[in-house]
Design an enzyme around this catalytic site. Structure first.
Site: not given
Length: 1009
Positions: A216, A489, A616, A656, A694, A833
């Site tokens: 990330h 994804r 989300e 989110d 998580r 994000r």
């Protein structure tokens, strides 16, 4: 970072003259700044020095094993930790002086001592002095100071990890009762609850526990830095062993060299991290932890089960090995949501690199087994199967004519090397003796290794069978030929756009995206029933459509190459409707991954990739059960479910949902969504597996994993759980092999307890508690939304007072910080994000996503009470909720930790970056007031006014770090001012300084991303 009291004379870089360094203060993570000890009579200079510094000056800096008498260790169990931190701090201080000169070292020490006085002695004059010191630093001085304090945080983290390992070993050696989170404790509790060993094994046969590593955009560590720190951790651990003086001196020299490596290695990347870099970074943890740690953990679990549930078969045979319920997953290389850099080629590269690493490890293990098993048929018999394996081997050396195990292993090595070259193109480092046929699959390889194990066990070789070869059998069962399952994804909007183009090109529907949901479903289901494909082979589709179709085709090829487990899950971000799921089913059909027809009795539908919704936002969570009910009701979908073992996975997004509705509401809506899903799936008799998205911070679902799993609603675990591990959390959990094994053990133990001891999660007053929680959530949601989304100018305040813009500019990860490109006029919180959102609040020490709204929620609940008696009753209910409801107690425990890490005084400096005075005062005053209210309300409920009162070790750790974080935060604010004002704005050193402070603060907070 303190310097030893005495050093050999040397040439100073700053002056060029020989000088003798005077004794400096001792780095004391518990106490205040150094003070000269009192003396009743004159002493020599050497005698006046603290003993620790004298030992350090001789190159043998002490640890508990070297200098602490047993009575002190017993009295102060944290003393070894403090000594390790002092020792590493001294080495860092040596390095700063050696590399940067006396002036740089003295500056760092002055700042350190001033910060310690300011933080630990509440010395306001020291705070003013610290601010003056930091503002006067030149650019070069700034970078040196930032690097010194950043690396101290890194080294302190290593010392803390080593201390955790040390304390566990002390408990084990002392025969202490099993600790919470251990397998032994979990098994004892399960046994006491009346579960039999047979029931436990049957449960584990159907279980799946899977940590999923993800990349990330706030991963702040370079692999080069991580490698050096792993070596420091290994060397530090050695110091707990008995050592001669020479061995200890050699160890110290090696540690000094590795700290020097850190200092001379560029902390930041010059270029943005690419996906291939993220893949390589993740694979390093397999070498360190997973490949050996998981088989070892499985073997230990079997031993623990045999001890707690003693059982032998009627024939006296050893029970079959446990099923490989613990497996690894990955998003790196398959996660395309907002990352245009992930393509079909990237997916293939990830799979190939995984397999290459795995085959190299397997080959090394086979080679080592050959050395370990020189067993002669003249001394001991072997099974017919083993002898046949030896005869089939291409090894015909007369020197090994009587060594069937070696010959068999040489043949297996040759076959595996051929398999590696076929599947990965990688040539084995040790060339096989001859070219032979490769293995067809991992099962065939496992069968050959099992022959070796069985032969040893039936021919007086049980001790040999329990070693490396048994671990290899377990490893193959877990890792196959694929190592880790790669999830794919993509966001639902992209799928919709691809389907719309396919429909328009084929003349079926010109504007699919504009259709109502019912019409979309009608078209999608009709197309699924068609025997023909929708795509036209010679049409030139858009780049996006070509790329998306290529991903599915690549997944199909990889499954054929490495086995079905390499790619089995497809996750749809922002699942809002049933059509979001059906679109992916249709795309699988186009790639040949959905065969048969929905609703057909003669040729029922079978789908290779499980379609997994990701819910989300708050609204998505509330609609989750309804969408899944529609999916399960879909005519013919029962055959798809049956093909996947009558189970279906659902992913829940913590990040989110928090950004959307705040900490309290996010957790509560996740809880309710899980309960609704459990009820639905129990009614339909389909196994539910929840995938918990998580993050590292509490605001993103972070916090201790053990408590998080135990606090899940009743019936939601059931031996099935997947959970993401992200960014620097991967490093903190798995960089150290022993820490990594412990974290894996904790996940297993929590899953067993949550699944087999469900009554612990159901307090008597649960209905009352849930009603109160709903009221709290409603109030907290209103407070959070009012601040973040309804306060005029809040967006501008956030971008001004946090380093979010600079984080987006930092070469952290391959994925952009926002799904959409944002200029200053059009940027929105909604498009940002959740990860950089939370990361930014951590940098400015507010950590707002982990607590905001709770105080207002409790206050509103109390204000609604008609009288004092009702108010007291409400407080009493909240107190009972903490004591008897794991969900609520874990919620408050995590928030307690976040509040302890928050610092309003530091945050106020960041608030000063907002040039709009009125906006600054309006927003920061609200945030500050809410923090105080939240802290007060938490104290009212728990009865503890101090933060982390029930976790003193963590409280001390956080407190000790503050003095070393303060200079980093102060410098970050100063550098942001310079950079944004255009003062030296074109100087790369100022920009680098900002990025260095981001790295240092993240390291100091540990779970900031």
């Amino acid at each position: 970072m303190t310097q030893p009291a005495a050093r050999p004379t040397g040439r100073s870089r700053s002056t060029g003259r020989k000088s003798v360094t005077p004794a400096s203060g001792q780095l004391d993570p518990e106490g205040a700044s150094p003070k000269t000890p009192k003396a009743t009579k004159p002493r020599t200079k050497a005698a006046a020095r603290p003993k620790l510094a004298v030992v350090a000056a001789k190159g043998a800096a002490p640890t508990a094993a070297a200098t602490t008498i047993p009575a002190r260790r017993t009295a102060d169990k944290d003393l070894p930790l403090r000594e390790d931190i002092r020792f590493l701090g001294r080495l860092l201080g040596d390095c700063v002086r050696e590399q940067e000169g006396d002036a740089a070292f003295d500056l760092v020490e002055t700042i350190r001592q001033t910060a310690v006085r300011f933080r630990r002695e509440n010395d306001r004059a020291a705070g003013t002095e610290l601010d003056r010191l930091l503002k006067r630093l030149s650019r070069d001085q700034t970078n040196s100071v930032v690097r010194a304090f950043s690396y101290f945080s890194h080294l302190a983290n290593i010392a803390e990890d080593q201390h955790h390992n040390r304390r566990r070993r002390v408990h084990a050696l002392a025969g202490s009762p099993p600790q919470p989170g251990s397998l032994s404790r979990a098994l004892q509790a399960i046994d006491a609850a009346g579960v039999t060993g047979k029931q436990l094994r049957e449960f584990l046969d159907d279980a799946l526990i899977m940590p999923v590593l993800t990349a990330h955009p706030t991963e702040v560590q370079r692999k080069s830095i991580l490698d050096a720190e792993r070596e420091i951790a290994r060397l530090l651990a050695e110091r707990d062993l008995p050592m001669t003086t020479r061995e200890r001196d050699h160890n110290t020299a090696q540690l000094r060299a590795r700290v020097t490596t850190l200092w001379q290695t560029r902390m930041l990347r010059n270029t943005r991290l690419m996906v291939v870099d993220e893949i390589e970074n993740a694979l390093s943890y397999y070498r360190t932890t997973f490949l050996q740690g998981i088989p070892r953990l499985m073997a230990e679990l079997e031993e623990d089960i045999a001890e707690v549930f003693p059982r032998r078969s009627k024939t006296g045979a050893t029970p079959a090995p446990l099923a490989p319920f613990l497996q690894m997953g990955s998003w790196i290389g398959g996660d395309r949501d907002g990352n245009p850099n992930v393509t079909a080629e990237t997916l293939e590269h990830a799979a190939r690199q995984q397999a290459t690493l795995l085959f190299d490890w397997y080959l090394d293990e086979l080679h080592a087994l050959g050395a370990e098993l020189p067993l002669s048929s003249l001394m001991v018999d072997a099974s017919p199967e083993l002898l046949a394996l030896a005869e089939a081997s291409p090894d015909h050396s007369e020197h090994r004519a009587d060594e069937p195990y070696r010959r068999a292993l040489i043949g297996m090595y040759a076959r595996l090397a051929a398999t590696s070259q076929l599947l990965t193109g990688h040539v084995a480092q040790r060339h096989p003796v001859a070219d032979v046929a490769p293995y067809e699959n991992a099962e065939a390889f496992a069968a050959d290794v099992q022959i070796v194990v069985d032969s040893l066990r039936t021919h007086h070789g049980e001790a040999l069978a329990r070693g490396r070869v048994d671990a290899l059998v377990r490893a193959i069962a877990v890792f196959g030929f694929h190592l880790a399952s790669i999830d794919m994804r993509q966001v639902s909007d992209v799928h919709e756009a691809v389907i719309a183009e396919l429909f328009a090109t084929a003349g079926i529907e010109s504007d699919y995206a504009a259709l109502p949901e019912a019409r979309k479903l009608e078209l999608l289901l009709a197309e699924l029933r068609q025997p023909r494909l929708l795509t036209l082979p010679w049409h030139d589709y858009s780049e996006q459509t070509r790329s998306e179709l290529a991903i599915f085709a690549m997944a199909r090829d990889l499954r054929a190459r490495y086995g079905a487990r390499i790619a089995r899950n497809y996750i749809i971000s922002h699942t809002e409707t049933l059509s979001d799921l059906i679109e992916v089913m249709l795309l699988q059909k186009e790639a040949g991954m959905l065969r048969g027809t929905l609703g057909s009795k003669t040729d029922p539908a079978r789908m290779e990739l499980m379609v997994i919704p990701l819910f989300e936002t708050i609204e998505d969570l509330r609609n989750a059960a309804g969408i899944m009910e529609s999916l399960l009701d879909l005519p013919g979908f029962d055959s798809v479910i049956a093909h996947h073992g009558v189970e279906q996975e659902v992913m829940l997004g913590y990040s989110d949902s928090n950004k959307d509705g705040g900490f309290l509401t996010s957790n509560w809506e996740l809880y309710k969504a899980e309960l609704a899903l459990v009820k639905l799936f129990e009614e339909r008799r389909v196994k539910l597996r929840l995938f918990h998205g998580r993050g590292g911070t509490v605001g993103r679902g972070g916090g201790p994993t053990y408590q998080a799993i135990l606090s899940q609603p009743p019936g939601t675990v059931n031996g099935q759980i997947r959970l993401t591990e992200q960014g620097e959390i991967i490093n903190s959990k798995f960089a150290n092999a022993e820490i990594g094994r412990r974290n894996l053990e904790t996940v297993i133990a929590a899953t067993l307890e949550a699944s087999l001891l469900p009554t612990q999660n159901a307090p008597k007053d649960l209905a009352t508690f849930e009603g109160v929680m709903q009221q709290l959530s409603d109030h907290a949601f209103s407070a959070y939304r009012d601040l973040v989304y309804e306060t005029p100018g809040f967006k501008d305040y956030f971008f001004a007072t946090t380093p979010i813009t600079e984080i987006a500019d930092l070469n952290l990860g391959s994925r952009p910080a926002s799904r959409k490109l944002m200029d200053k006029k059009h940027r929105r919180i909604e498009d940002l994000r959740a990860i950089p959102w939370g990361f930014s609040w951590g940098q400015c020490r507010l950590l707002l996503p982990g607590w905001f709204g709770f105080g207002s929620a409790v206050q509103a609940l109390l204000d609604a009470a008609p009288d004092e008696k009702s108010r007291k009753a409400t407080v009493a209910t909240l107190k009972r909720m903490v004591k008897s409801w794991p969900f609520f107690s874990t919620l408050l425990s995590n928030m307690d930790m976040v509040l302890a890490k928050t610092d309003l005084a530091v945050a106020s400096r960041y608030a000063g970056l907002c040039e709009d005075t009125a906006l600054r005062k309006a927003v920061f005053s609200r945030i500050s007031a809410e923090w105080h209210l939240t802290s007060d309300m938490l104290g009212l409920i728990t009865g503890r006014q101090e933060r982390l009162a029930d976790n003193p070790l963590l409280a001390r750790s956080i407190k000790n770090r503050f003095a070393y974080l303060d200079p980093l935060n102060h410098l970050q604010v100063e550098l942001l001012k310079r950079y944004r004002a255009g003062k030296d704005g074109d100087d790369v050193r100022v920009r680098r300084g900002i990025h260095l402070t981001i790295n240092g603060v993240a390291a100091g907070l540990r779970n900031s991303g």
